[in-house]
Design an enzyme around this catalytic site. Structure first.
Site, PDB file in Angstrom:
ATOM      1  N   THR A 158      67.702-100.852 122.182  1.00 50.52           N
ATOM      2  CA  THR A 158      66.309-101.261 122.012  1.00 50.52           C
ATOM      3  C   THR A 158      66.125-102.318 120.922  1.00 50.52           C
ATOM      4  O   THR A 158      65.032-102.481 120.418  1.00 50.52           O
ATOM      5  CB  THR A 158      65.414-100.044 121.696  1.00 50.52           C
ATOM      6  OG1 THR A 158      65.845 -99.443 120.469  1.00 50.52           O
ATOM      7  CG2 THR A 158      65.439 -99.027 122.826  1.00 50.52           C
ATOM      8  N   ASP A 175      69.320 -95.778 121.971  1.00 47.96           N
ATOM      9  CA  ASP A 175      69.698 -96.262 120.650  1.00 47.96           C
ATOM     10  C   ASP A 175      68.594 -97.121 120.049  1.00 47.96           C
ATOM     11  O   ASP A 175      68.064 -98.019 120.702  1.00 47.96           O
ATOM     12  CB  ASP A 175      70.986 -97.088 120.742  1.00 47.96           C
ATOM     13  CG  ASP A 175      71.439 -97.580 119.378  1.00 47.96           C
ATOM     14  OD1 ASP A 175      72.047 -96.783 118.651  1.00 47.96           O
ATOM     15  OD2 ASP A 175      71.156 -98.747 119.049  1.00 47.96           O
ATOM     16  N   TYR A 221      65.027-102.233 113.767  1.00 47.78           N
ATOM     17  CA  TYR A 221      64.549-102.773 115.046  1.00 47.78           C
ATOM     18  C   TYR A 221      63.033-102.688 115.166  1.00 47.78           C
ATOM     19  O   TYR A 221      62.427-103.393 115.971  1.00 47.78           O
ATOM     20  CB  TYR A 221      65.149-102.007 116.231  1.00 47.78           C
ATOM     21  CG  TYR A 221      66.641-102.102 116.392  1.00 47.78           C
ATOM     22  CD1 TYR A 221      67.411-102.998 115.669  1.00 47.78           C
ATOM     23  CD2 TYR A 221      67.290-101.255 117.290  1.00 47.78           C
ATOM     24  CE1 TYR A 221      68.777-103.054 115.839  1.00 47.78           C
ATOM     25  CE2 TYR A 221      68.656-101.310 117.464  1.00 47.78           C
ATOM     26  CZ  TYR A 221      69.395-102.204 116.732  1.00 47.78           C
ATOM     27  OH  TYR A 221      70.756-102.236 116.906  1.00 47.78           O
ATOM     28  N   GLN A 269      79.511 -98.007 116.346  1.00 48.83           N
ATOM     29  CA  GLN A 269      78.829 -98.924 117.257  1.00 48.83           C
ATOM     30  C   GLN A 269      79.220-100.354 116.898  1.00 48.83           C
ATOM     31  O   GLN A 269      78.971-100.820 115.787  1.00 48.83           O
ATOM     32  CB  GLN A 269      77.313 -98.744 117.157  1.00 48.83           C
ATOM     33  CG  GLN A 269      76.559 -99.583 118.165  1.00 48.83           C
ATOM     34  CD  GLN A 269      75.061 -99.369 118.105  1.00 48.83           C
ATOM     35  OE1 GLN A 269      74.283-100.321 118.183  1.00 48.83           O
ATOM     36  NE2 GLN A 269      74.644 -98.120 117.964  1.00 48.83           N
ATOM     37  N   TYR A 317      77.723-102.469 121.860  1.00 45.63           N
ATOM     38  CA  TYR A 317      76.467-103.211 122.014  1.00 45.63           C
ATOM     39  C   TYR A 317      76.770-104.628 122.492  1.00 45.63           C
ATOM     40  O   TYR A 317      77.903-105.096 122.417  1.00 45.63           O
ATOM     41  CB  TYR A 317      75.636-103.192 120.734  1.00 45.63           C
ATOM     42  CG  TYR A 317      76.155-103.967 119.548  1.00 45.63           C
ATOM     43  CD1 TYR A 317      75.936-105.338 119.427  1.00 45.63           C
ATOM     44  CD2 TYR A 317      76.811-103.327 118.498  1.00 45.63           C
ATOM     45  CE1 TYR A 317      76.372-106.049 118.318  1.00 45.63           C
ATOM     46  CE2 TYR A 317      77.249-104.024 117.377  1.00 45.63           C
ATOM     47  CZ  TYR A 317      77.025-105.390 117.301  1.00 45.63           C
ATOM     48  OH  TYR A 317      77.462-106.091 116.195  1.00 45.63           O
ATOM     49  N   LEU A 323      76.973-107.134 127.813  1.00 43.71           N
ATOM     50  CA  LEU A 323      76.825-108.135 128.869  1.00 43.71           C
ATOM     51  C   LEU A 323      76.944-109.553 128.318  1.00 43.71           C
ATOM     52  O   LEU A 323      76.580-110.509 128.992  1.00 43.71           O
ATOM     53  CB  LEU A 323      75.476-107.961 129.575  1.00 43.71           C
ATOM     54  CG  LEU A 323      75.301-106.640 130.329  1.00 43.71           C
ATOM     55  CD1 LEU A 323      73.890-106.528 130.893  1.00 43.71           C
ATOM     56  CD2 LEU A 323      76.328-106.525 131.456  1.00 43.71           C
TER      57      LEU A 323
END
Length: 266
Positions: A20, A42, A47, A154, A182, A185
Site C-alpha cells: 500500500t 502491508d 506510507y 522485506q 516489494y 513487478l
C-alpha cells in the site's frame, strides 16, 4: 490462493499480498483482495495508508494478517512504543501481526530498538517482528538483539532486480526468514510491449504458453522461490484480480530457467 509459512512461526500468509505504498485505490481493491484469499496486507506509518487498511478490514480483521513498519527516526525505545500505539489507532486494531523496522538506522543502537519491539510482543500488541531493507550483517545484529526473533526481511526483489540472490536470499532461506518482495513487478515497468529487451520477449513467450499475463508470470517467478512472498501494489479491482491470478499454479522448470538466463546484473 497459496500460502507460505512465515519464518518458522506456523503462521501462514498468502504468497500474493497487497502493498500500500502510495496507495490511492480506496477500500474496494483491498476488500476484493481479501475475498480472493489475500490475508497479507502491508503498510507503514510513513506510507500514511494505515487508516485506509484499518477501514477496509472492519468486520473481517480475523481474516487478515496486517504488517506495518516503524520509521527509522522512531527507533529510540520510547519512540518505538509511541509509534506502535499510533499505528494501532490508525489501523483500528488492538494488535499488529507483523511489526517491521522500515530500514536500518546506524545512529541508534539496534539493542535499544529491539528491546522495545520485544516489549510490544510481550504485551500482545505485536505478534511477530520483522525488518526491511536489511543486509545479512544488519539482519544478524537484529537477530542477536531480539528475544522474539526476526521472522521476515522485506526487500526489493523481482525479475529485474535479483541482487539479493548472491548472499541475502540464501541466508534467509537457510535461517527460516521469510523474504517479502516489494516492487516485484519492476521488470515490467516502462515497457509498452514485449520487444524492448530479451527478458521482455521471454516473459511474453511464457505468458502465451501459460495463458497468463506478463505480470502473473513475473509474480509467479518470485513466489516459485523458497521462502519468498510478494506484495505488489494495486489501486484497482481489475489489477488486484490479475495479481491474485499469479497464485495457484507454477511455471515449469524450463520456463524458470529461461527467465533466469535473461537476467543482467547492472
Amino acid at each position: 490462493m497459496e500460502y507460505k509459512e512465515l519464518g518458522s512461526t506456523q503462521c501462514r500468509i498468502s504468497e500474493i499480498g497487497l502493498g500500500t505504498s502510495k496507495y490511492t485505490g480506496g477500500l474496494e481493491p483491498i476488500r476484493n483482495a481479501i475475498a480472493l484469499g489475500v490475508n497479507h496486507i502491508d503498510t507503514a506509518e510513513d506510507y500514511r495508508t494505515e487508516d485506509k487498511v484499518g477501514d477496509a478490514v472492519v468486520g473481517i480483521r480475523d481474516r487478515t494478517f496486517i504488517a506495518t513498519k516503524v520509521f527509522p527516526n522512531h527507533f529510540r525505545y520510547d519512540d518505538v512504543l509511541e509509534a506502535a500505539e499510533n499505528s494501532l489507532r490508525a489501523l483500528s486494531t488492538n494488535y499488529i501481526d507483523l511489526y517491521q523496522l522500515h530500514k536500518p538506522n546506524p545512529d541508534i543502537s539496534i539493542d535499544e530498538t529491539m528491546r522495545a519491539m520485544d516489549e510490544l510482543v510481550d504485551e500482545g500488541k505485536v505478534r511477530y517482528v520483522g525488518v526491511s531493507n536489511f543486509s545479512v550483517g544488519q539482519l544478524e545484529k537484529a537477530q542477536s538483539a531480539s528475544q522474539s526473533g526476526i521472522v521476515s526481511n522485506q526487500v526489493r526483489y523481482s525479475l529485474g532486480d535479483r541482487r539479493i540472490e548472491g548472499e541475502l536470499l540464501p541466508y534467509c532461506q537457510e535461517n527460516d526468514v521469510t523474504v517479502i518482495a516489494y516492487s516485484p513487478l519492476a521488470a515490467l515497468w516502462g515497457f509498452s510491449d514485449a520487444k524492448t529487451s530479451p527478458q521482455d520477449r521471454v516473459i511474453e513467450t511464457i505468458a502465451k504458453e501459460t495463458n497468463k499475463t506478463r505480470a502473473q508470470v513475473a509474480l509467479n517467478w518470485c513466489t516459485s522461490k523458497e521462502n519468498v512472498v510478494v506484495i505488489p501494489k494495486s489501486n484497482s479491482i481489475e489489477r488486484t484480480v490479475e495479481n491474485c491470478g499469479a497464485s495457484g499454479w507454477r511455471l515449469t522448470a524450463d520456463q524458470l530457467s529461461m527467465l533466469d538466463d535473461t537476467y543482467i546484473d547492472e
